[in-house]
Design a protein around this motif. Structure first.
Motif, PDB file in Angstrom:
ATOM      1  N   UNK A  52      -9.662  -7.356   4.476  1.00 51.35           N
ATOM      2  CA  UNK A  52      -8.322  -7.027   3.972  1.00 51.35           C
ATOM      3  C   UNK A  52      -7.232  -7.626   4.843  1.00 51.35           C
ATOM      4  N   UNK A  53      -7.409  -7.547   6.149  1.00 49.01           N
ATOM      5  CA  UNK A  53      -6.408  -8.078   7.080  1.00 49.01           C
ATOM      6  C   UNK A  53      -6.284  -9.592   6.933  1.00 49.01           C
ATOM      7  N   UNK A  54      -7.402 -10.276   6.728  1.00 47.70           N
ATOM      8  CA  UNK A  54      -7.381 -11.730   6.563  1.00 47.70           C
ATOM      9  C   UNK A  54      -6.540 -12.131   5.357  1.00 47.70           C
ATOM     10  N   UNK A  55      -6.747 -11.451   4.244  1.00 51.38           N
ATOM     11  CA  UNK A  55      -6.000 -11.768   3.016  1.00 51.38           C
ATOM     12  C   UNK A  55      -4.513 -11.468   3.202  1.00 51.38           C
ATOM     13  N   UNK A  59      -1.268 -14.158   3.200  1.00 51.63           N
ATOM     14  CA  UNK A  59      -0.107 -13.995   2.324  1.00 51.63           C
ATOM     15  C   UNK A  59       1.193 -14.019   3.130  1.00 51.63           C
ATOM     16  N   UNK A  60       1.194 -13.364   4.291  1.00 49.98           N
ATOM     17  CA  UNK A  60       2.391 -13.324   5.130  1.00 49.98           C
ATOM     18  C   UNK A  60       2.669 -14.683   5.773  1.00 49.98           C
ATOM     19  N   UNK A  61       1.609 -15.434   6.072  1.00 50.75           N
ATOM     20  CA  UNK A  61       1.753 -16.749   6.703  1.00 50.75           C
ATOM     21  C   UNK A  61       2.572 -17.696   5.841  1.00 50.75           C
ATOM     22  N   UNK A 188      -5.506 -15.197  10.582  1.00 47.97           N
ATOM     23  CA  UNK A 188      -6.274 -15.571   9.398  1.00 47.97           C
ATOM     24  C   UNK A 188      -7.619 -16.172   9.789  1.00 47.97           C
ATOM     25  N   UNK A 189      -7.612 -17.076  10.776  1.00 48.68           N
ATOM     26  CA  UNK A 189      -8.851 -17.731  11.197  1.00 48.68           C
ATOM     27  C   UNK A 189      -9.823 -16.743  11.829  1.00 48.68           C
ATOM     28  N   UNK A 217      -0.346  -5.715  -0.342  1.00 51.76           N
ATOM     29  CA  UNK A 217       0.617  -6.649  -0.929  1.00 51.76           C
ATOM     30  C   UNK A 217       1.937  -5.941  -1.214  1.00 51.76           C
ATOM     31  N   UNK A 218       1.836  -4.753  -1.822  1.00 53.20           N
ATOM     32  CA  UNK A 218       3.042  -3.981  -2.113  1.00 53.20           C
ATOM     33  C   UNK A 218       3.744  -3.553  -0.826  1.00 53.20           C
ATOM     34  N   UNK A 219       2.956  -3.104   0.158  1.00 53.51           N
ATOM     35  CA  UNK A 219       3.535  -2.666   1.425  1.00 53.51           C
ATOM     36  C   UNK A 219       4.204  -3.791   2.186  1.00 53.51           C
ATOM     37  N   UNK A 220       3.589  -4.997   2.164  1.00 52.70           N
ATOM     38  CA  UNK A 220       4.178  -6.144   2.856  1.00 52.70           C
ATOM     39  C   UNK A 220       5.526  -6.518   2.261  1.00 52.70           C
TER      40      UNK A 220
END
Length: 257
Positions: A52-55, A59-61, A188-189, A217-220
């Motif tokens: 989950x953290x990777x995804x 998205x934030x990157x 991500x890596x 996604x919603x929280x970000x």
């Protein structure tokens, strides 16, 4: 239904923190999965959190890259060294007893929270570039720090944003906004390396992962909007989050012992 709502809320909180202060959501993921969502196995919680953290980091990157806040060459070196460390750390973490792993994770949270409360020192280098001329200075710092951060990230199944950001600042003296953007490449890596190791071992709950990502996604998105509104108080937000990390880390460590 209660578990679904708890997972969505946990993902939302992780994303909110990521959007507000540029990292840190991953360090909350494992305690949330264990104590709120109710995943019984710490190893499964770590593997699920890693995916989950990777995804969410990827998205934030995208947003940070569009704003030009990513030092790609520094990120590539740090991430390569970190992935080697993360692979070793993930294999080691899976071999450690679950309760002991949680106790160590709690102690790490306390240490990270305390370090966040300390004032940053040293002059910044606004335009850090990894070139032939600067390689002799930067590589001996980026590689060992990247290895160490990757080892911790893989062992505890975290993205390592709050380890990577100070590591990048220490290695290159780049300004904090650039360190945050660059760290997301590394998060991500490392997350992908850790997630792959745990997924191969069958230690990922994919249903919970999907719910975490949806909530994240919603929280970000909400966190980014709130972060813009509270930009002048970001230091206060970081200190508040640091105290929350210390408190949760203390609870995790004591309950595990």
């Amino acid at each position: 239904m209660a578990m679904v709502l708890a997972t969505l809320a946990s993902g939302g909180l992780i994303g909110l923190v990521l959007g507000l202060v540029g990292g840190g959501g991953s360090i909350l993921a494992v305690p949330l999965l264990v104590y709120v969502v109710g995943i019984g196995s710490p190893h499964a919680a770590i593997g699920t959190a890693a995916v989950a953290v990777t995804v969410n980091a990827l998205a934030s990157l995208v947003g940070h890259a569009r704003a030009g806040r990513v030092k790609w060459r520094c990120a590539a070196v740090f991430a390569t060294a970190g992935m080697i460390g993360a692979a070793a750390g993930a294999a080691l973490g899976q071999a450690v007893d679950g309760k002991r792993l949680l106790a160590l994770f709690g102690l790490l949270m306390i240490g990270v929270g305390v370090s966040m409360l300390r004032p940053r020192r040293g002059a910044e280098v606004p335009d850090v570039r990894l070139t032939r001329d600067s390689a002799a200075t930067l590589l001996p710092r980026l590689v060992p720090i990247g290895l160490g951060v990757g080892l911790a990230a893989g062992f505890f199944g975290i993205g390592g944003g709050f380890l990577i950001v100070p590591g990048l600042v220490l290695a290159t003296a780049m300004p904090l906004p650039y360190a945050i953007g660059t760290s997301l490449v590394v998060v991500t890596a490392l997350g992908l390396t850790t997630a792959t190791s745990y997924a191969v071992g069958g230690l990922v709950d994919w249903h919970v992962t999907a719910l975490l990502i949806a909530g994240g996604i919603a929280g970000t998105a909400a966190g980014i909007l709130a972060g813009r509104a509270l930009a002048t108080r970001k230091g206060l937000l970081e200190r508040l989050f640091a105290m929350i990390v210390v408190a949760i880390g203390g609870y995790v460590a004591v309950s595990s012992f």
